[in-house]
Design an enzyme around this catalytic site. Structure first.
Site, PDB file in Angstrom:
ATOM      1  N   GLY A 153       0.835  -1.186   0.000  1.00 25.93           N
ATOM      2  CA  GLY A 153       0.000   0.000   0.000  1.00 25.93           C
ATOM      3  C   GLY A 153       0.876   1.244   0.000  1.00 25.93           C
ATOM      4  O   GLY A 153       2.027   1.209  -0.441  1.00 25.93           O
ATOM      5  N   ARG A 154       0.339   2.341   0.513  1.00 27.76           N
ATOM      6  CA  ARG A 154       1.092   3.595   0.518  1.00 27.76           C
ATOM      7  C   ARG A 154       2.437   3.450   1.232  1.00 27.76           C
ATOM      8  O   ARG A 154       3.481   3.883   0.734  1.00 27.76           O
ATOM      9  CB  ARG A 154       0.285   4.698   1.213  1.00 27.76           C
ATOM     10  CG  ARG A 154      -1.032   5.066   0.558  1.00 27.76           C
ATOM     11  CD  ARG A 154      -1.713   6.147   1.383  1.00 27.76           C
ATOM     12  NE  ARG A 154      -3.029   6.511   0.910  1.00 27.76           N
ATOM     13  CZ  ARG A 154      -4.157   5.953   1.323  1.00 27.76           C
ATOM     14  NH1 ARG A 154      -4.113   4.980   2.223  1.00 27.76           N
ATOM     15  NH2 ARG A 154      -5.320   6.341   0.842  1.00 27.76           N
ATOM     16  N   ARG A 175      -2.428  -9.184  -1.737  1.00 27.37           N
ATOM     17  CA  ARG A 175      -3.563  -9.968  -2.234  1.00 27.37           C
ATOM     18  C   ARG A 175      -3.595  -9.988  -3.750  1.00 27.37           C
ATOM     19  O   ARG A 175      -3.938 -10.995  -4.366  1.00 27.37           O
ATOM     20  CB  ARG A 175      -4.876  -9.404  -1.691  1.00 27.37           C
ATOM     21  CG  ARG A 175      -5.134  -9.730  -0.234  1.00 27.37           C
ATOM     22  CD  ARG A 175      -6.429  -9.116   0.245  1.00 27.37           C
ATOM     23  NE  ARG A 175      -6.378  -7.649   0.216  1.00 27.37           N
ATOM     24  CZ  ARG A 175      -7.376  -6.860   0.564  1.00 27.37           C
ATOM     25  NH1 ARG A 175      -8.527  -7.394   0.943  1.00 27.37           N
ATOM     26  NH2 ARG A 175      -7.242  -5.547   0.542  1.00 27.37           N
ATOM     27  N   ARG A 232       0.955  -4.341  12.526  1.00 25.28           N
ATOM     28  CA  ARG A 232       0.190  -4.577  13.746  1.00 25.28           C
ATOM     29  C   ARG A 232       0.744  -5.825  14.422  1.00 25.28           C
ATOM     30  O   ARG A 232       1.210  -6.757  13.752  1.00 25.28           O
ATOM     31  CB  ARG A 232      -1.300  -4.779  13.440  1.00 25.28           C
ATOM     32  CG  ARG A 232      -2.070  -3.500  13.155  1.00 25.28           C
ATOM     33  CD  ARG A 232      -2.277  -2.704  14.435  1.00 25.28           C
ATOM     34  NE  ARG A 232      -3.148  -1.558  14.246  1.00 25.28           N
ATOM     35  CZ  ARG A 232      -2.739  -0.333  13.967  1.00 25.28           C
ATOM     36  NH1 ARG A 232      -1.441  -0.108  13.796  1.00 25.28           N
ATOM     37  NH2 ARG A 232      -3.590   0.658  13.840  1.00 25.28           N
ATOM     38  N   ASP A 256       8.224  -2.819  15.927  1.00 25.08           N
ATOM     39  CA  ASP A 256       7.600  -1.588  16.417  1.00 25.08           C
ATOM     40  C   ASP A 256       6.225  -1.862  17.010  1.00 25.08           C
ATOM     41  O   ASP A 256       5.644  -0.999  17.652  1.00 25.08           O
ATOM     42  CB  ASP A 256       7.475  -0.570  15.274  1.00 25.08           C
ATOM     43  CG  ASP A 256       6.965   0.785  15.744  1.00 25.08           C
ATOM     44  OD1 ASP A 256       7.490   1.294  16.750  1.00 25.08           O
ATOM     45  OD2 ASP A 256       6.040   1.331  15.113  1.00 25.08           O
ATOM     46  N   GLU A 261      -0.029  -4.514  23.546  1.00 24.40           N
ATOM     47  CA  GLU A 261       0.738  -3.294  23.839  1.00 24.40           C
ATOM     48  C   GLU A 261       0.031  -2.483  24.915  1.00 24.40           C
ATOM     49  O   GLU A 261      -1.187  -2.421  24.933  1.00 24.40           O
ATOM     50  CB  GLU A 261       0.850  -2.421  22.573  1.00 24.40           C
ATOM     51  CG  GLU A 261       1.529  -3.080  21.414  1.00 24.40           C
ATOM     52  CD  GLU A 261       1.421  -2.227  20.141  1.00 24.40           C
ATOM     53  OE1 GLU A 261       0.805  -1.131  20.180  1.00 24.40           O
ATOM     54  OE2 GLU A 261       1.935  -2.658  19.102  1.00 24.40           O
ATOM     55  N   HIS A 279       5.915   1.134  19.493  1.00 21.49           N
ATOM     56  CA  HIS A 279       4.880   1.509  18.522  1.00 21.49           C
ATOM     57  C   HIS A 279       4.944   3.014  18.260  1.00 21.49           C
ATOM     58  O   HIS A 279       3.993   3.758  18.492  1.00 21.49           O
ATOM     59  CB  HIS A 279       3.481   1.116  19.016  1.00 21.49           C
ATOM     60  CG  HIS A 279       2.473   1.056  17.902  1.00 21.49           C
ATOM     61  ND1 HIS A 279       1.322   0.335  17.974  1.00 21.49           N
ATOM     62  CD2 HIS A 279       2.453   1.636  16.665  1.00 21.49           C
ATOM     63  CE1 HIS A 279       0.617   0.463  16.850  1.00 21.49           C
ATOM     64  NE2 HIS A 279       1.300   1.252  16.048  1.00 21.49           N
ATOM     65  N   GLY A 281       6.213   4.413  15.194  1.00 17.92           N
ATOM     66  CA  GLY A 281       6.540   4.675  13.807  1.00 17.92           C
ATOM     67  C   GLY A 281       6.116   6.039  13.324  1.00 17.92           C
ATOM     68  O   GLY A 281       6.805   6.680  12.526  1.00 17.92           O
TER      69      GLY A 281
END
Length: 313
Positions: A153-154, A175, A232, A256, A261, A279, A281
């Protein structure tokens, strides 16, 4: 006092809180001694939820807010928001895409370099006076290696751009093949792991990607392979990962994100071959200000009857 009442699931930076509390009547759910009591008291007046990606908004919560119109999420991931319930009940959902793409891509490469070049271990080596007494162990090169990206993705594309600058050979799993991406496409995740020196995970969370990085993938990555996860915690089978790190099924990991968490599995803390990030980022001043502004812009647009800048539902 502002007329529109919103429920905040968790704290935002102070610069966002000042603006939100000047515009809306804000109820701080995270500070409530008894959260259910607060919801029972103010729930009938709440028209919006301001949340964070990891906190989300459950169907159970939304059911108790009969006037709820919108959930505005500070973050890209919406897997913790019950989107099915929101759709079925005409509740709009927004997130904050694009503004954090570059920072998350940066930290993915930062973790890759930190893990392969053992930068945290080298820092300890110097601080503890070992330099000059014993040799620092040799580490792994990043430039020119094979990088497998799980998700295109981006952020995946931004990571690929950075890895390409290191002269890396890049292939990706998704996918579907993206016709606009020139890098190699691999439809089999195990095959991609077997090919790659470094495997970087940047797929959305949710049921479709739950434990997509499993023991078979880690075994294919191999004893010289390294895993980087900036997606995730749910996307990796943590039991399998911890075993792979303990047994040196893979060489190392840079993480990360984690399950549960911030109360992560304590075994990670004892492993010498893993680099841990909280976490963070998107945790730059620039990006967090842009994220907060986008949350506020979505809320403002909704209550003004305008098109939402970044709708999810």
């Amino acid at each position: 006092m502002p007329d529109v009442e919103i429920l905040m699931a968790g704290a935002y930076p102070q610069w966002d809180m000042v603006d939100l509390e000047a515009t809306y009547r804000v109820h701080r759910l995270w500070e409530a001694a008894d959260r259910q009591e607060l919801i029972s008291k103010v729930g009938s007046n709440i028209r919006a939820i301001a949340t964070r990606g990891e906190l989300g908004a459950s169907a159970e919560l939304m059911k108790q807010l009969p006037k709820l119109e919108i959930v505005s999420c500070y973050g890209v991931g919406t897997d913790a928001i019950d989107l099915s319930y929101a759709r079925a009940n005409g509740i709009r959902v927004t997130n904050t895409p694009d503004v954090l793409t570059e920072d998350v891509a940066d930290i993915a490469i930062g973790l890759l370099l930190s893990t392969a070049r053992q930068i945290p271990q080298a820092d300890v080596f110097v601080r503890t006076g070992q330099w000059g007494k014993i040799p620092m162990p040799l580490v792994r090169r990043v430039s020119g290696k094979k990088v497998g990206i799980v998700g295109m993705g981006r952020i995946g594309k931004a990571i690929a751009k950075r890895a390409a600058a290191f002269g890396c050979d890049i292939s990706y799993f998704a996918r579907n093949r993206d016709q606009d991406v020139a890098h190699g496409y691999e439809a089999n995740l195990v095959a991609l792991a077997n090919w790659a020196d470094f495997l970087i995970v940047i797929v959305p969370g949710g049921a479709a990607t739950m434990k997509i990085i499993n023991a078979e993938v880690l075994e294919a990555l191999g004893s010289e392979g390294m895993l980087i996860n900036v997606s995730r915690g749910t996307t990796v089978d943590e039991e399998a990962l911890i075993a792979a790190l303990q047994n040196r099924t893979i060489q190392a990991a840079g993480l990360d994100v984690f399950l549960n968490e911030p109360k992560i599995d304590e075994r990670f803390l004892t492993l010498p071959n893993v680099v841990l990030q909280p976490h963070h980022g998107s945790g730059t001043i620039e990006t967090r200000k842009a994220m907060g502004q986008l949350v506020r812009d979505n809320l403002a647009a909704h209550f003004a009857g305008q098109a939402l800048p970044t709708p999810v539902v």
